[in-house]
Scaffold this active site. Structure first.
Site, mmCIF file in Angstrom:
data_model
loop_
_atom_site.group_PDB
_atom_site.id
_atom_site.type_symbol
_atom_site.label_atom_id
_atom_site.label_comp_id
_atom_site.label_asym_id
_atom_site.label_seq_id
_atom_site.Cartn_x
_atom_site.Cartn_y
_atom_site.Cartn_z
ATOM 1 N N GLY A 1 2.524 2.571 10.948
ATOM 2 C CA GLY A 1 3.530 3.534 10.521
ATOM 3 C C GLY A 1 4.371 4.192 11.892
ATOM 4 O O GLY A 1 4.739 4.938 11.732
ATOM 5 N N GLY B 1 3.020 -0.976 4.459
ATOM 6 C CA GLY B 1 3.087 0.302 3.872
ATOM 7 C C GLY B 1 4.401 0.631 3.709
ATOM 8 O O GLY B 1 4.994 0.608 2.586
ATOM 9 N N GLY B 2 5.196 1.382 4.619
ATOM 10 C CA GLY B 2 6.489 2.055 4.380
ATOM 11 C C GLY B 2 7.447 0.973 3.809
ATOM 12 O O GLY B 2 8.101 1.420 2.842
ATOM 13 N N HIS C 1 -9.361 1.213 5.311
ATOM 14 C CA HIS C 1 -8.361 1.534 5.874
ATOM 15 C C HIS C 1 -8.308 2.581 6.723
ATOM 16 O O HIS C 1 -9.115 3.254 6.755
ATOM 17 C CB HIS C 1 -7.045 1.862 4.729
ATOM 18 C CG HIS C 1 -5.809 2.032 5.241
ATOM 19 N ND1 HIS C 1 -5.435 2.906 6.273
ATOM 20 C CD2 HIS C 1 -4.655 1.200 5.437
ATOM 21 C CE1 HIS C 1 -3.959 2.684 6.578
ATOM 22 N NE2 HIS C 1 -3.786 1.518 5.863
ATOM 23 N N SER D 1 3.305 -1.805 10.544
ATOM 24 C CA SER D 1 5.002 -2.151 10.831
ATOM 25 C C SER D 1 5.463 -3.256 10.435
ATOM 26 O O SER D 1 6.497 -3.729 10.929
ATOM 27 C CB SER D 1 5.306 -1.346 11.802
ATOM 28 O OG SER D 1 4.979 -0.055 12.177
ATOM 29 N N GLU E 1 -5.204 -4.769 10.829
ATOM 30 C CA GLU E 1 -4.207 -3.931 10.983
ATOM 31 C C GLU E 1 -4.494 -3.047 12.357
ATOM 32 O O GLU E 1 -5.130 -1.931 12.299
ATOM 33 C CB GLU E 1 -4.165 -2.597 9.723
ATOM 34 C CG GLU E 1 -3.924 -3.275 8.474
ATOM 35 C CD GLU E 1 -3.495 -2.237 7.362
ATOM 36 O OE1 GLU E 1 -2.213 -2.593 6.776
ATOM 37 O OE2 GLU E 1 -4.111 -1.222 7.397
ATOM 38 N N GLU F 1 -6.897 4.859 7.880
ATOM 39 C CA GLU F 1 -6.511 6.420 7.513
ATOM 40 C C GLU F 1 -7.568 6.965 6.905
ATOM 41 O O GLU F 1 -8.282 8.052 6.982
ATOM 42 C CB GLU F 1 -5.171 6.553 6.723
ATOM 43 C CG GLU F 1 -4.109 6.261 7.401
ATOM 44 C CD GLU F 1 -2.749 5.578 6.672
ATOM 45 O OE1 GLU F 1 -2.797 5.745 5.475
ATOM 46 O OE2 GLU F 1 -1.932 5.189 7.244
ATOM 47 N N ASN G 1 0.850 -1.115 0.039
ATOM 48 C CA ASN G 1 0.041 -0.159 0.064
ATOM 49 C C ASN G 1 0.896 1.203 -0.002
ATOM 50 O O ASN G 1 1.575 1.557 0.904
ATOM 51 C CB ASN G 1 -0.753 -0.046 1.215
ATOM 52 C CG ASN G 1 -1.729 1.227 1.521
ATOM 53 O OD1 ASN G 1 -1.847 1.905 0.655
ATOM 54 N ND2 ASN G 1 -2.325 1.408 2.672
ATOM 55 N N TRP G 2 0.945 1.933 -1.109
ATOM 56 C CA TRP G 2 1.917 2.939 -1.198
ATOM 57 C C TRP G 2 1.581 4.368 -0.585
ATOM 58 O O TRP G 2 2.176 5.053 -0.393
ATOM 59 C CB TRP G 2 2.124 3.284 -2.848
ATOM 60 C CG TRP G 2 3.050 2.268 -3.593
ATOM 61 C CD1 TRP G 2 3.193 0.971 -3.312
ATOM 62 C CD2 TRP G 2 3.742 2.561 -4.472
ATOM 63 N NE1 TRP G 2 3.976 0.436 -4.162
ATOM 64 C CE2 TRP G 2 4.388 1.286 -4.974
ATOM 65 C CE3 TRP G 2 3.630 3.700 -5.713
ATOM 66 C CZ2 TRP G 2 4.895 1.243 -6.198
ATOM 67 C CZ3 TRP G 2 4.359 3.359 -6.823
ATOM 68 C CH2 TRP G 2 5.208 2.212 -7.141
ATOM 69 N N LYS G 3 0.058 4.232 -0.441
ATOM 70 C CA LYS G 3 -0.450 5.436 0.360
ATOM 71 C C LYS G 3 -0.351 6.522 -0.621
ATOM 72 O O LYS G 3 -0.135 6.655 -1.834
ATOM 73 C CB LYS G 3 -0.008 5.864 1.760
ATOM 74 C CG LYS G 3 -0.149 4.331 2.509
ATOM 75 C CD LYS G 3 0.140 4.590 3.977
ATOM 76 C CE LYS G 3 -0.069 3.626 4.690
ATOM 77 N NZ LYS G 3 0.004 3.378 6.252
HETATM 78 P P1 PGA Z 1 2.870 0.462 7.640
HETATM 79 O O1 PGA Z 1 1.405 0.663 7.110
HETATM 80 O O2 PGA Z 1 3.260 -0.918 7.187
HETATM 81 O O3 PGA Z 1 3.629 1.741 7.242
HETATM 82 O O4 PGA Z 1 2.573 0.646 9.032
HETATM 83 C C1 PGA Z 1 0.640 -0.469 6.792
HETATM 84 C C2 PGA Z 1 -0.492 -0.061 6.084
HETATM 85 O O5 PGA Z 1 -1.090 0.997 6.573
HETATM 86 O O6 PGA Z 1 -1.123 -0.679 5.311
#
Ligand code: PGA
Length: 258
Positions: free
Chosen positions: A180, A241-242, A102, A220, A174, A104, A9-11
């Protein structure tokens, strides 16, 4: 048997040039790394880069290296919804997956479980696989109500589905406190919640459906801890994500299954 899946997930990261570079590197490394054919790799860039991601998702000899997903979809059909992207648009481009709910989106865009359910319906109607995110806030966990929060999200977001549709869905657990933050859930914490979710699904749809459901862990998850998380019985992969923003790390995660 259920699929092993790693989804990136590149966001809202990477401009066009940087996105192209990352996609190029990814294709090359996935091809070179001889990813096990048992692992389904999914890349969810910002929708603006869908076409480019699709172009780079196959090797020169047309081997499919990864599937392309979106990060969100409109709960509405076509029409006067400025800025929105419909499930029909995504499927007509060749998008196979879409993240829904998600944390967010729940936090910054006030997305509700009802909207999650509506988006899932739209995606399934277009033949796109929803990756539905659930997870508790830190205060929920500290108050010991994380199972209740997750139960509500799963029930309201997904249990309106008929069995023949539910079997097409992927769930991602999640924990919001892990996203993050560098604070990963321990393998035991992840396993406990994944088993809980599978149990809820078993109660509602039966053993066979529960056994075949892929449940991904996100929060994470990185090149160092993926193997330990993926070794858990009910953890079928990750939503990353990251660590999905660096080709090398992402490929290490893809190859973290035993
Ligand atoms: P993260 O994000 O790996 O940067 O914690 C995961 C996500 O939000 O899907």
């Amino acid at each position: 048997m259920r699929k092993k899946i790693v989804a990136g997930n590149w966001k809202m990261n990477k401009n066009f040039q940087d996105a192209e570079e990352l996609l190029d590197e990814l294709s090359e490394q996935i091809e070179k790394g001889q990813k096990s054919s048992k692992v389904e790799v999914i890349v969810c860039p910002p929708s603006l880069y869908t076409e480019m991601a699709l172009d780079l998702s196959h090797s020169e000899d047309e081997e499919r290296l990864f599937g392309v997903g979106a990060q969100d979809v409109s709960a509405n059909g076509q029409g006067a919804y400025t800025g929105e992207i419909s499930a029909d648009m995504l499927s007509s481009m060749g998008v196979e997956y879409c993240i829904v709910g998600h944390s967010e989106r729940r936090k910054y865009f006030k997305e509700t479980d009802e909207q999650v359910a509506a988006k899932v319906d739209k995606l399934l109607a277009e033949g796109i696989t929803p990756i539905v995110c659930v997870g508790e806030l830190l205060e929920d966990r500290e108050a010991g109500r994380h199972f209740d929060v997750i139960r509500t999200q799963v029930e309201k977001g997904l249990f309106g589905l008929k069995q023949l549709d539910f079997v097409k869905v992927i769930i991602a657990y999640e924990p919001v406190w892990a996203i993050g933050t560098g604070k990963t859930a321990t393998p035991d914490q992840a396993q406990e919640v994944h088993a809980f979710i599978r149990g809820l699904v078993e109660e509602k749809y039966g053993k066979e459906v529960a056994r075949n459901l892929s449940i991904l862990y996100g929060g994470s998850c990185n090149a160092k801890n993926a193997a330990e998380l993926f070794a858990q019985n009910d953890v079928d992969g990750g939503l990353i994500g990251g660590a999905a923003l660096k080709a090398e790390d992402f490929v290490t995660i893809i190859n973290s299954f035993k």
